[in-house]
Scaffold this active site. Structure first.
Site, PDB file in Angstrom:
ATOM      1  N   LYS A   1      -3.220   7.130  11.943  1.00  5.81           N
ATOM      2  CA  LYS A   1      -3.259   5.887  11.043  1.00  5.81           C
ATOM      3  C   LYS A   1      -3.336   4.791  12.250  1.00  5.81           C
ATOM      4  O   LYS A   1      -2.630   4.609  13.104  1.00  5.81           O
ATOM      5  CB  LYS A   1      -2.182   5.916   9.999  1.00  5.81           C
ATOM      6  CG  LYS A   1      -2.131   4.818   9.422  1.00  5.81           C
ATOM      7  CD  LYS A   1      -1.084   4.848   8.442  1.00  5.81           C
ATOM      8  CE  LYS A   1      -0.928   3.916   7.141  1.00  5.81           C
ATOM      9  NZ  LYS A   1       0.065   3.810   6.188  1.00  5.81           N
TER      10      LYS A   1
ATOM     11  N   SER B   1       3.107   6.040   0.919  1.00  2.00           N
ATOM     12  CA  SER B   1       1.454   6.047   1.390  1.00  2.00           C
ATOM     13  C   SER B   1       1.315   7.442   2.147  1.00  2.00           C
ATOM     14  O   SER B   1       0.191   7.291   2.674  1.00  2.00           O
ATOM     15  CB  SER B   1       1.652   4.829   2.484  1.00  2.00           C
ATOM     16  OG  SER B   1       1.417   3.883   1.767  1.00  2.00           O
TER      17      SER B   1
ATOM     18  N   SER C   1      -1.001   3.798   1.255  1.00  4.37           N
ATOM     19  CA  SER C   1      -2.012   3.167   2.345  1.00  4.37           C
ATOM     20  C   SER C   1      -2.728   4.179   3.268  1.00  4.37           C
ATOM     21  O   SER C   1      -3.502   3.689   4.012  1.00  4.37           O
ATOM     22  CB  SER C   1      -1.212   2.086   2.673  1.00  4.37           C
ATOM     23  OG  SER C   1      -0.209   2.732   3.629  1.00  4.37           O
TER      24      SER C   1
HETATM   25  N1  GLN Z   1       2.137   1.342  -2.427  1.00  2.00           N
HETATM   26  C1  GLN Z   1       3.023   0.937  -1.975  1.00  2.00           C
HETATM   27  C2  GLN Z   1       3.103  -0.583  -1.276  1.00  2.00           C
HETATM   28  O1  GLN Z   1       2.170  -0.952  -1.528  1.00  2.00           O
HETATM   29  C3  GLN Z   1       3.551   1.864  -0.861  1.00  2.00           C
HETATM   30  C4  GLN Z   1       2.787   1.593   0.434  1.00  2.00           C
HETATM   31  C5  GLN Z   1       3.224   2.347   1.499  1.00  2.00           C
HETATM   32  O2  GLN Z   1       3.957   3.208   1.378  1.00  2.00           O
HETATM   33  N2  GLN Z   1       2.982   1.871   2.838  1.00  2.00           N
HETATM   34  O3  GLN Z   1       3.894  -1.124  -0.824  1.00  2.00           O
END
Ligand code: GLN
Length: 486
Positions: A76, A175, A151
């Site tokens: 990532k 995410s 994400s």
């Molecule tokens: N969807 C959640 C957010 O936007 C989690 C994102 C994540 O786990 N990085 O904060």
């Protein structure tokens, strides 16, 4: 070849059925052919990959190396990789070449894995659909009109399409698990502190945790073997000794006590998704598990509490991106204030700006007690809910997300609908426990992940449970049609 597991590929590399350079070239070609449709990579590091592959071949030649030696994987684009562009999905960092390596990528590199490149992601890991990337949305290989989740959507899409054997992800509120669920792959969010955060670009430091994403639980175990464990460079890294994630994977599940939280099966859950989850639970009963209902009464409070705590921490973490210490700097600033304002306005996308504003507000004098402190108190209640439930059962199961992958653009104008996608994942991060997403079937023609949540440091147990399930099902072996095209 692109569908093989890490164990099989490791054996083939050792037997000289294939070399790592050949395997790496095969994946690089698949990326060239298929990624234009998916946009799962921000950077493809062909030269580094081929050099690492040649090194791996030499090591294997002399009979050395680990199970990851010579295996092509992706990271990532949130992990700092020395000398390789690291953008975090943001324009703010579109020229950032880190002078150092994150602990996770460094440990995986030391294990001999080959880095194919850096995967696309929501900007600063803020999002549930991978539509917030400065480098464009990622598409779901199961249906190019739908999102891959976020994400870590680039990592999930790349694995599902066979563009990498495995990948790293990070999970602040879901995410790793939600994109794994949407793309039909396996992902593990470890216990907070199990994997070092050193060199991970911070979103919300008390929630962020890196973990493996791969086709199977066994492959995730191979990655955990390399990436987890104490790191003196991360003050929140746990000194709890590492488990051997691979050696327990074959333990039978007889007597396993599964809890189903009633709050996970209420309003808002797509009934087709619910059916898949219940069918998966039945499969566990066949494997010797017993099932009982448990309660996580504060589940509904996880969204408001998370969406105060995460933006608050983000507003503080992202203050370093000011065009001076790090990041994009605007052209021809009039004065210092103009430079800060325009650099940050130009460098950050709208979702990131929104969260910085929410977080700054929640932390400001006079509002701190009303919002941030309250959210922290709720966090404590949510943690206690899990502790109570996990006193009654060994693991908790439920859906990862209320729906399957949704259409591109269908939720971008409705932040509440988007945030509701995280309802079943956020509380796990607030509590700090480990959890997995395991492919469990298809609903609405799209993959569905089963979520398995366990007690602190129960990663080995979760991997064992998921592996046993995968020995009896083949959902994790399904391949999208587009992946077969190359
Ligand atoms: N969807 C959640 C957010 O936007 C989690 C994102 C994540 O786990 N990085 O904060």
């Amino acid at each position: 070849m692109y569908e093989q597991s890490i164990s099989t590929l490791a054996q083939q590399l050792r037997n000289k059925d294939i070399s790592s350079v050949e395997l790496t070239n095969l994946f690089l070609k698949r990326i060239t052919d298929l990624d234009p449709a998916l946009n799962s990579f921000i950077t493809v590091s062909s030269d580094i990959a081929l050099a690492q592959a040649a090194q791996a071949d030499a090591l294997l030649q002399s009979g050395q190396g680990s199970s990851l030696t010579g295996i092509p994987i992706a990271h990532k684009d949130l992990f700092c990789t020395q000398g390789t562009l690291t953008t975090c999905g943001s324009k703010m960092l579109n020229n950032f070449i880190p002078p150092y390596e994150s602990t996770v990528t460094s440990r995986i590199q030391q294990a001999g894995a080959v880095m194919l490149g850096k995967t696309n992601m929501d900007e600063f890991a803020m999002g549930s659909s991978n539509e917030n990337s400065y480098y464009g949305a990622v598409k779901n290989p199961w249906n190019l009109e739908t999102v891959p989740g976020g994400s870590s959507g680039g990592s999930a899409a790349a694995i599902a399409a066979g563009l990498a054997v495995a990948a790293t992800g990070t999970d602040t509120g879901g995410s790793i698990r939600q994109p794994a669920s949407f793309c039909g792959i396996t992902g593990l969010k470890p216990t907070y502190g199990r994997v070092s955060r050193f060199g991970m670009i911070a979103y919300a430091s008390s929630l962020d945790q890196a973990g493996p994403m791969a086709k199977s639980a066994e492959d995730c175990a191979h990655l955990m073997q390399a990436m987890s464990g104490f790191d003196e460079k991360d003050s929140t890294s746990s000194e709890t000794p590492n488990d051997d994630y691979l050696s327990n994977i074959n333990t039978p599940l007889t007597g396993l006590k599964i809890g189903l939280p009633k709050e996970y099966f209420g309003d808002g859950l797509d009934s087709n998704v619910a059916d898949i989850i219940m069918a998966a639970v039945k499969e566990f009963e066949k494997l010797g598990a017993t099932v009982k209902e448990v309660s996580l009464p504060n589940l509904q409070l996880s969204i408001p509490s998370y969406y105060v705590i995460a933006p608050s921490e983000a507003s503080s973490n992202l203050s370093r991106f000011d065009g001076v210490r790090f990041g994009h700097r605007c052209d021809n600033p009039k004065d210092l204030l103009d430079m800060y304002m325009r650099s940050r306005s130009e460098g950050f996308g709208t979702e990131v700006q929104k969260r910085i504003m929410v977080g700054t507000y929640a932390l400001s004098e006079g509002y701190y007690d009303a919002y941030y402190l309250k959210a922290q108190k709720i966090r404590r209640l949510i943690k206690q809910d899990f502790v109570n439930a996990l006193n009654e059962v060994d693991v908790i199961m439920g859906p990862v997300a209320p729906t399957t992958a949704f259409g591109l653009g269908s939720k971008t104008s409705d932040p509440v609908a988007m945030y509701l996608e995280d309802i079943y994942t956020l509380s796990v991060n607030l509590a700090g426990i480990p959890a997995m997403s395991v492919p469990a079937g298809f609903a609405n023609n799209m993959p569905v992940g089963l979520q398995i949540m366990g007690n602190y440091f129960a990663e080995a147990k979760l991997l064992n449970i998921a592996h046993q399930y995968q020995q009896h099902t083949d959902w994790h072996l399904q391949t999208p049609t587009m992946a077969k095209g190359a």
